[in-house]
Design an enzyme around this catalytic site. Structure first.
Site, PDB file in Angstrom:
ATOM      1  N   LYS A 211      42.640  39.608  62.765  1.00 51.04           N
ATOM      2  CA  LYS A 211      41.553  39.528  63.740  1.00 51.04           C
ATOM      3  C   LYS A 211      41.775  38.376  64.722  1.00 51.04           C
ATOM      4  CE  LYS A 211      36.533  40.099  63.596  1.00 51.04           C
ATOM      5  NZ  LYS A 211      35.377  40.190  62.694  1.00 51.04           N
TER       6      LYS A 211
ATOM      7  N   GLU B 277      49.065  33.275  56.427  1.00 44.78           N
ATOM      8  CA  GLU B 277      49.911  34.150  55.613  1.00 44.78           C
ATOM      9  C   GLU B 277      50.482  35.301  56.448  1.00 44.78           C
ATOM     10  OE1 GLU B 277      46.355  32.822  52.989  1.00 44.78           O
ATOM     11  OE2 GLU B 277      46.741  33.366  55.088  1.00 44.78           O
TER      12      GLU B 277
ATOM     13  N   GLY C 107      36.279  41.803  58.136  1.00 46.39           N
ATOM     14  CA  GLY C 107      37.602  42.193  57.657  1.00 46.39           C
ATOM     15  C   GLY C 107      37.568  43.146  56.479  1.00 46.39           C
ATOM     16  N   ARG C 108      36.712  42.874  55.501  1.00 44.82           N
ATOM     17  CA  ARG C 108      36.689  43.713  54.296  1.00 44.82           C
ATOM     18  C   ARG C 108      35.980  45.046  54.510  1.00 44.82           C
ATOM     19  NH1 ARG C 108      34.031  39.134  53.967  1.00 44.82           N
ATOM     20  NH2 ARG C 108      31.779  39.009  53.581  1.00 44.82           N
TER      21      ARG C 108
ATOM     22  N   GLU D  71      33.640  38.835  47.694  1.00 47.91           N
ATOM     23  CA  GLU D  71      33.716  38.042  48.917  1.00 47.91           C
ATOM     24  C   GLU D  71      32.415  38.143  49.706  1.00 47.91           C
ATOM     25  OE1 GLU D  71      37.557  37.327  51.164  1.00 47.91           O
ATOM     26  OE2 GLU D  71      36.547  38.632  52.595  1.00 47.91           O
TER      27      GLU D  71
ATOM     28  N   HIS E  58      43.606  50.832  26.416  1.00 46.03           N
ATOM     29  CA  HIS E  58      44.592  50.220  25.533  1.00 46.03           C
ATOM     30  C   HIS E  58      44.820  48.753  25.883  1.00 46.03           C
ATOM     31  CE1 HIS E  58      45.761  53.967  23.489  1.00 46.03           C
ATOM     32  NE2 HIS E  58      45.404  54.521  24.634  1.00 46.03           N
TER      33      HIS E  58
ATOM     34  N   LYS F  90      41.623  27.665  52.908  1.00 52.52           N
ATOM     35  CA  LYS F  90      42.605  27.802  53.976  1.00 52.52           C
ATOM     36  C   LYS F  90      42.827  26.476  54.694  1.00 52.52           C
ATOM     37  CE  LYS F  90      41.976  32.665  55.327  1.00 52.52           C
ATOM     38  NZ  LYS F  90      41.522  33.537  56.440  1.00 52.52           N
TER      39      LYS F  90
END
Length: 550
Positions: A206, A212, A267-268, A353, A384, A512
């Site tokens: 954005k 990253e 963003g999410r 978040e 399992h 960050k």
């Protein structure tokens, strides 16, 4: 603004929770043979069964009263009509506008964002068709065969979850890869087998400053230029999805290859925007549009259905009931469909978040539990691994079981085995087995009394573990769109009920900022920051070992 805990409906639920903690779902089912019909909801895309929760009709009435007292319907309209409900950033929250298929005008700050969305969708269609049909050529004149999406968080998890879920609908004309981790091992592994002449990179950020993402994008540029020996190749091999066009142009991406994303898209919740480019490239634009249509169908249900018949509202209220009032600290997402193997991770980000907050809208400390920690795994794998904990630990973990009637990859006998476990697990978690039944079963199998006395306590399952069951006919682009939108709206309702800001993420920003400062220390000799003794010594240890090995 009235504190949630002072509401009469909140206080009634607190009192009622004390009573319900003494109840068992087995008794509730025995007392009411119509329980499933009362506590289930069938929509075109899915069936929601919430009867295996520790609720009665009175519980649900009190929960719906709470939703009314919190004005969920009013806040819902504010979201859909573009009011700035993201309070801390003064932004609208309009991921719903990205999939609004009726195309009615919707204005934010005087601009018709519906027109902007349609324009971007047209650009996505033209672009994806050009790439998929082999008309987009790389620097050497060869067609694109591989797409590498570079992003992190919502710019990665959303599209990757969808492409993994819908891979059976892909014609495999384009292979899509994802890079999100700044650990160089991931991008090296992705790029190693690829031909730079045939790779298209999508850089999704954005701000176009995310550390990253930009670190990985820079590495990708170096990889490309080392093959082409020409920086102009960037324009033929890189596109961007961003709100910061100037940064993207400065990076070397041509203006016509920049796709818009807007500040009213979190963003999410951005999968439905140009962030979904990898989905459109993998499946084709028509399938991407079906995904949007499925989400739009859920939007209409959420906006129009009465609270008592509204699937997102019900899921949100049950989460608040189980976590805030009954004390559950986590919730499991358990898909019984291989195609949904990334769904737990996607919903983990979406909910935690959004609602992992500890202050109210007014910045005052929250004095009640907000949302549980979200985790999970594919159903059979989980059985399992951690289902022992779900069945017999002292901690009650509500769970959502998600399955499909038809497999997208039918193999004779497999789906029946899978779904037998799907149905059995929710029954076992609810019913459990008491010691009398354990002893009777052991005796019937021929066991001696001393063995029975020794083993019986270990085989007791208390049951009374709440679950929701979501059952789709089949995973398709449309049903998947509805499923994801269902959880998005659940998250919104949770935030309104709990009076917290669901659409910022200041906790992410803190880490960050600190990382950016520490990175300088790691690369510059003698530079020392102001840290606690633990962090300072860890950095010192790292730098000493690094220096000794260089």
């Amino acid at each position: 603004m009235t504190a949630r805990t002072s509401l009469a409906s909140w206080q009634a639920l607190s009192d009622h929770a004390g009573q319900m903690k003494q109840a068992h779902m087995n008794d509730l089912f025995n007392q009411d043979k119509q329980r499933f019909n009362k506590f289930s909801l069938q929509l075109p895309a899915l069936l929601l069964d919430y009867s295996k929760n520790l609720v009665t009709e009175h519980t649900m009435e009190k929960l719906f009263a709470l939703a009314r007292d919190c004005d969920v319907s009013g806040w819902r309209e504010k979201m859909f009509t573009g009011e700035a409900i993201n309070r801390t950033e003064n932004r609208a929250v309009l991921h719903t506008a990205l999939r609004n298929r009726n195309l009615d005008p919707l204005y934010v700050d005087g601009e018709n964002i519906s027109a902007q969305v349609e324009q971007t969708l047209g650009k996505i269609k033209t672009f994806t068709e050009k790439v998929r049909q082999g008309h987009w050529l790389g620097y050497s004149g060869k067609r694109i065969t591989d797409v590498v999406n570079i992003g992190v968080g919502g710019s990665n998890l959303g599209p990757q979850t969808v492409t993994e879920a819908l891979k059976q609908y892909s014609d495999n004309s384009i292979k899509v890869h994802y890079v999100s981790n700044v650990d160089g091992a991931q991008i090296a592994e992705v790029l190693r087998p690829l031909n730079p002449e045939k790779v298209l990179f999508i850089v999704s950020s954005k701000t176009f400053t995310t550390t990253e993402t930009m670190t990985n994008a820079t590495t990708a540029v170096k990889w490309l230029v080392s093959s082409s020996f020409d920086e102009r190749a960037i324009a033929k091999h890189f596109v961007a999805v961003t709100a910061n066009k100037s940064n993207a142009r400065e990076f070397g991406i041509a203006q016509e290859n920049i796709f818009d994303i807007w500040d009213w898209v979190g963003g999410r919740f951005s999968l439905w925007s140009a962030i979904g480019l990898p989905v459109a490239l993998d499946l084709g634009f028509d399938k991407f549009l079906e995904l949007l249509e499925g989400a739009y169908d859920m939007d209409n249900h959420f906006r129009q259905a009465p609270l008592a018949e509204n699937a997102p509202v019900i899921l949100a209220l049950l989460s608040v009931w189980n976590c805030t009032f009954l004390g559950a600290q986590s919730q499991a997402i358990l898909p019984y469909d291989q195609s949904l193997h990334m769904l737990s991770a996607y919903l983990q980000q979406a909910e935690m978040e959004s609602n992992g907050k500890s202050v109210t809208w007014n910045g005052e400390p929250v004095d009640y539990a907000t949302v549980p920690s979200i985790w999970g795994e594919l159903g059979i794998n989980g059985q399992h691994a951690f289902y022992q904990y779900l069945h017999q630990s002292n901690n009650v973990v509500p769970a959502d079981f998600i399955g499909s009637v038809e497999s997208v990859t039918p193999v004779k006998g497999h789906h029946e085995t899978l779904m037998a476990n799907f149905f059995a697990q929710t029954q076992a978690l609810m019913c459990g087995v008491d010691e009398a039944q354990v002893r009777a079963d052991l005796k019937a199998s021929g066991r001696q009394s001393d063995y029975i006395d020794k083993v019986a306590p270990h085989k007791v399952h208390k049951g009374n573990r709440p679950t929701n069951t979501i059952l789709m006919k089949r995973i398709t682009p449309k049903t998947l769109g509805s499923l994801i939108a269902l959880y998005e709206h659940k998250i919104f309702v949770q935030g309104i009920i709990l009076q917290i800001c669901s659409f910022d993420q200041w906790g992410v920003e803190l880490g960050k900022g600190l990382a950016n400062k520490i990175q300088q220390e790691l690369t510059e000799d003698g530079l020392k920051g102001d840290h606690d003794s633990s962090t300072a010594e860890l950095i010192s240890f790292y730098k000493n070992i690094k220096a000794a090995s260089s």
